[in-house]
Design a protein around this motif. Structure first.
Motif: not given
Length: 180
Positions: A6-7, A12-13, A19-20, A60-62
């Protein structure tokens, strides 16, 4: 779900969202169309250090996929996808080369191949032929001058990333990780 997973997903989220946000603002601040994708990619340094390259590539892919839907500036999305997004991840791999001239040559070659492919995609796939017209306005030496300037900017970016990595590891990481 265990606490470790979960961490990883949460971190990552958060990094993907940050980044977005930077990618989205490329249309709001067109003068930063190259800088914002570079900063968006720099956030991936945290993922590389904390979770490893596998999680960094997933993040990165997301971000790459979502940036095509969320970023009005397609040139910035291509530049992120084709170089600025994955370079902070690949940097750690390339820097394992022991022979410094080969390391630097590898970085510059990767940059140049990526940029040339990026602009081929931008011009051919997205139909932004006006970029070619802009180059023609500055004469026959405009493309070589652009590539030289881009290489200088890349070298400065690489040096800056090294500084960001060092600052994160030595200053921010001990303070942040102590609290987690």
């Amino acid at each position: 779900m265990n606490k470790k997973l979960s961490f990883k997903i949460t971190l990552g989220g958060i990094i993907a969202a940050m980044s977005l946000i930077f990618m989205f603002f490329t249309n709001v601040m067109p003068l930063l169309a190259y800088t914002l994708p570079a900063l968006a990619g720099a956030f991936l340094i945290v993922i590389v250090i904390e979770l490893g390259k596998k999680w960094a590539f997933l993040t990165y892919a997301a971000v790459s996929i979502l940036s095509y839907f969320m970023t009005p500036d397609k040139e910035a999305a291509v530049l992120f996808t084709m170089f600025l997004g994955y370079y902070p991840i690949v940097k750690s791999i390339v820097e394992k080369i022991k022979f410094r001239p080969l390391e630097y040559l590898s970085k510059i070659a990767l940059f140049n191949v990526s940029i040339i492919i990026s602009y081929q995609i931008i011009i051919r796939l997205f139909g932004m032929k006006e970029l070619l017209n802009e180059f023609k306005e500055f004469g026959k030496y405009s493309i070589p001058v652009f590539l030289i300037a881009a290489n200088i900017a890349f070298i400065l970016y690489d040096i800056a990333l090294t500084g960001v990595i060092s600052t994160y590891i030595n200053t921010f990481r001990p303070k942040i990780m102590k609290r987690l």
